[in-house]
Design a protein around this motif. Structure first.
Motif, PDB file in Angstrom:
ATOM      1  N   ARG A  77      15.072  -3.315  -2.017  1.00  0.00           N
ATOM      2  CA  ARG A  77      15.753  -2.794  -1.007  1.00  0.00           C
ATOM      3  C   ARG A  77      16.678  -1.819  -1.558  1.00  0.00           C
ATOM      4  O   ARG A  77      16.821  -0.614  -0.780  1.00  0.00           O
ATOM      5  CB  ARG A  77      16.429  -3.843  -0.287  1.00  0.00           C
ATOM      6  N   VAL A  78      17.387  -1.934  -2.476  1.00  0.00           N
ATOM      7  CA  VAL A  78      18.661  -1.001  -3.070  1.00  0.00           C
ATOM      8  C   VAL A  78      17.866   0.069  -3.670  1.00  0.00           C
ATOM      9  O   VAL A  78      18.214   1.288  -3.555  1.00  0.00           O
ATOM     10  CB  VAL A  78      19.276  -1.688  -3.993  1.00  0.00           C
ATOM     11  N   LEU A  79      16.688  -0.165  -4.537  1.00  0.00           N
ATOM     12  CA  LEU A  79      16.086   0.985  -5.030  1.00  0.00           C
ATOM     13  C   LEU A  79      15.269   2.091  -4.056  1.00  0.00           C
ATOM     14  O   LEU A  79      15.314   3.235  -4.229  1.00  0.00           O
ATOM     15  CB  LEU A  79      15.069   0.293  -6.215  1.00  0.00           C
ATOM     16  N   VAL A  80      14.475   1.281  -3.191  1.00  0.00           N
ATOM     17  CA  VAL A  80      14.085   2.348  -2.224  1.00  0.00           C
ATOM     18  C   VAL A  80      14.736   3.064  -1.685  1.00  0.00           C
ATOM     19  O   VAL A  80      14.446   4.350  -1.056  1.00  0.00           O
ATOM     20  CB  VAL A  80      13.111   1.339  -1.273  1.00  0.00           C
ATOM     21  N   GLY A  81      16.177   2.728  -1.244  1.00  0.00           N
ATOM     22  CA  GLY A  81      16.945   3.510  -0.627  1.00  0.00           C
ATOM     23  C   GLY A  81      17.907   4.534  -1.372  1.00  0.00           C
ATOM     24  O   GLY A  81      18.717   5.298  -1.023  1.00  0.00           O
ATOM     25  N   SER A  82      17.525   4.472  -2.774  1.00  0.00           N
ATOM     26  CA  SER A  82      18.309   5.325  -3.738  1.00  0.00           C
ATOM     27  C   SER A  82      17.515   6.492  -3.938  1.00  0.00           C
ATOM     28  O   SER A  82      16.548   6.800  -3.415  1.00  0.00           O
ATOM     29  CB  SER A  82      18.294   4.660  -5.011  1.00  0.00           C
ATOM     30  N   HIS A  83      18.109   7.342  -4.938  1.00  0.00           N
ATOM     31  CA  HIS A  83      17.651   8.864  -5.085  1.00  0.00           C
ATOM     32  C   HIS A  83      16.969   8.654  -6.475  1.00  0.00           C
ATOM     33  O   HIS A  83      16.669   9.718  -7.137  1.00  0.00           O
ATOM     34  CB  HIS A  83      18.697   9.782  -5.108  1.00  0.00           C
ATOM     35  N   LEU A  84      16.301   7.439  -6.919  1.00  0.00           N
ATOM     36  CA  LEU A  84      15.585   7.556  -8.095  1.00  0.00           C
ATOM     37  C   LEU A  84      14.120   8.017  -8.004  1.00  0.00           C
ATOM     38  O   LEU A  84      13.761   8.332  -6.906  1.00  0.00           O
ATOM     39  CB  LEU A  84      15.450   5.993  -8.420  1.00  0.00           C
ATOM     40  N   HIS A  85      13.662   8.422  -8.949  1.00  0.00           N
ATOM     41  CA  HIS A  85      12.225   9.065  -9.021  1.00  0.00           C
ATOM     42  C   HIS A  85      11.209   7.978  -8.522  1.00  0.00           C
ATOM     43  O   HIS A  85      11.254   6.939  -8.461  1.00  0.00           O
ATOM     44  CB  HIS A  85      11.847   9.374 -10.493  1.00  0.00           C
ATOM     45  N   VAL A  86      10.212   8.772  -7.818  1.00  0.00           N
ATOM     46  CA  VAL A  86       9.281   7.711  -7.144  1.00  0.00           C
ATOM     47  C   VAL A  86       8.382   6.727  -8.144  1.00  0.00           C
ATOM     48  O   VAL A  86       8.361   5.473  -8.006  1.00  0.00           O
ATOM     49  CB  VAL A  86       8.202   8.468  -6.579  1.00  0.00           C
ATOM     50  N   ARG A  87       8.544   7.365  -9.360  1.00  0.00           N
ATOM     51  CA  ARG A  87       7.769   6.328 -10.381  1.00  0.00           C
ATOM     52  C   ARG A  87       8.672   5.298 -10.802  1.00  0.00           C
ATOM     53  O   ARG A  87       7.968   4.138 -10.951  1.00  0.00           O
ATOM     54  CB  ARG A  87       7.575   7.187 -11.737  1.00  0.00           C
ATOM     55  N   LYS A  88       9.888   5.441 -10.491  1.00  0.00           N
ATOM     56  CA  LYS A  88      10.705   4.229 -11.144  1.00  0.00           C
ATOM     57  C   LYS A  88      10.748   3.170  -9.957  1.00  0.00           C
ATOM     58  O   LYS A  88      10.696   1.860 -10.109  1.00  0.00           O
ATOM     59  CB  LYS A  88      12.224   4.835 -11.327  1.00  0.00           C
ATOM     60  N   LYS A  89      10.944   3.678  -8.689  1.00  0.00           N
ATOM     61  CA  LYS A  89      10.498   2.911  -7.505  1.00  0.00           C
ATOM     62  C   LYS A  89       9.431   2.051  -7.710  1.00  0.00           C
ATOM     63  O   LYS A  89       9.417   0.718  -7.390  1.00  0.00           O
ATOM     64  CB  LYS A  89      10.674   3.461  -6.261  1.00  0.00           C
TER      65      LYS A  89
END
Length: 304
Positions: free
Chosen positions: A201-213
């Motif tokens: 939930r936290v990572l999906v809403g973050s600005h991380l690269h799609v690959r990391k998600k």
């Protein structure tokens, strides 16, 4: 032999062939990374590798006992084997849970977690896990040697080690199995499910690269798959066995699945740690460098 005995021997053989080298390689990679920079998750993964390696090294004893080769496991060895076999199964569950908790704290509470992200704390947690698992294993020994009747759980009853339990033995072991499944499987499963769900939930809403998600989703899927597929059926058999107060017929089949965890864990390692990716490259580079050094030495000797 019975069909399931043959299947058990095949699965155990595959576990040894695949699990021994893969876990040894993973242990070496994590050890090398730990020497450079020790982190809590590396400590848990090293312990997980050790647990799986010990599990695999003792599997040949079970294969000999099941293989109808005219050898029956001695009582003292049967007791030791069961303590190690089932102890390492539940230790693996607990260390996978410890990794998930570390990932949850690092993702959801990154600033606060830095205060407690120290190797000494992870060593204490690891020691606590081994003690918890060991105490549960010793509980069987205590129950066996107390009371008015010596039930001799490890005598084997003329058959394979720790099988074909009598009604009196089942009455003793059913509550113990239930407690093991609740404390050392269902509770860790709930914790792991909560931790990875929160991380996603936290990572999906973050600005991380799609690959990391996507990597985070693979982490959750791989870990939870190992939990459910490898450990779920066996621990469910404890609950069903307690309710019916009998040794359910499919318990031995479910036990076969737990062995698969030993060679599936290295696949989970790949998803859980970027250290595995970089570490494999470093190991390969180190090996190729040593080979080149040996070749140069041999060439220099020939020139002389």
């Amino acid at each position: 032999m019975e069909v399931w005995t043959v299947i058990s021997l095949v699965v155990y053989g595959i576990t040894i062939i695949l699990g021994l080298p893969s876990n040894a390689l993973a242990f070496y990679v994590f050890y090398c990374r730990a020497k450079a920079h020790l982190t809590p998750n590396l400590i848990y993964m090293i312990n997980l590798c050790l647990s799986d390696l010990v599990f695999i090294l003792f599997l040949p004893l079970k294969m000999l006992d099941m293989g109808k080769v005219g050898w029956t496991m001695p009582e003292f060895l049967c007791a030791l084997y069961n303590l190690i076999h089932f102890g390492t199964i539940y230790a693996s569950i607990c260390f996978l849970t410890a990794v998930s908790v570390g990932r949850f704290l690092g993702t959801v509470y990154p600033i606060q977690y830095q205060v407690y992200k120290k190797p000494c704390y992870s060593f204490l947690v690891s020691l606590g896990i081994w003690c918890l698992v060991g105490l549960h294993g010793m509980l069987v020994f205590v129950l066996e040697t107390t009371g008015d009747i010596r039930l001799r759980l490890f005598a084997g009853n003329g058959s394979s080690c720790y099988s074909n339990l009598t009604e009196a033995q089942l009455a003793l072991m059913a509550p113990v199995r239930l407690e093991l499944s609740v404390v050392l499987f269902f509770l860790p499963l709930a914790i792991t499910l909560f931790c990875y769900t929160a991380c996603i939930r936290v990572l999906v809403g973050s600005h991380l690269h799609v690959r990391k998600k996507h990597r985070a989703v693979r982490v959750a899927a791989a870990t939870l798959s190992v939990f459910v597929l490898c450990f779920g059926p066996y621990n469910v058999s404890h609950i069903v066995g307690f309710i019916k107060m009998q040794n359910v017929w499919w318990r031995s089949i479910a036990l076969i699945l737990t062995a698969c965890n030993a060679f599936l864990d290295p696949l989970v390692f790949y998803f859980l740690s970027t250290a595995m990716d970089d570490g494999l490259a470093q190991v390969w580079g180190s090996l190729t460098g040593k080979c080149r050094s040996i070749q140069l030495k041999i060439a220099s000797v020939h020139r002389k």
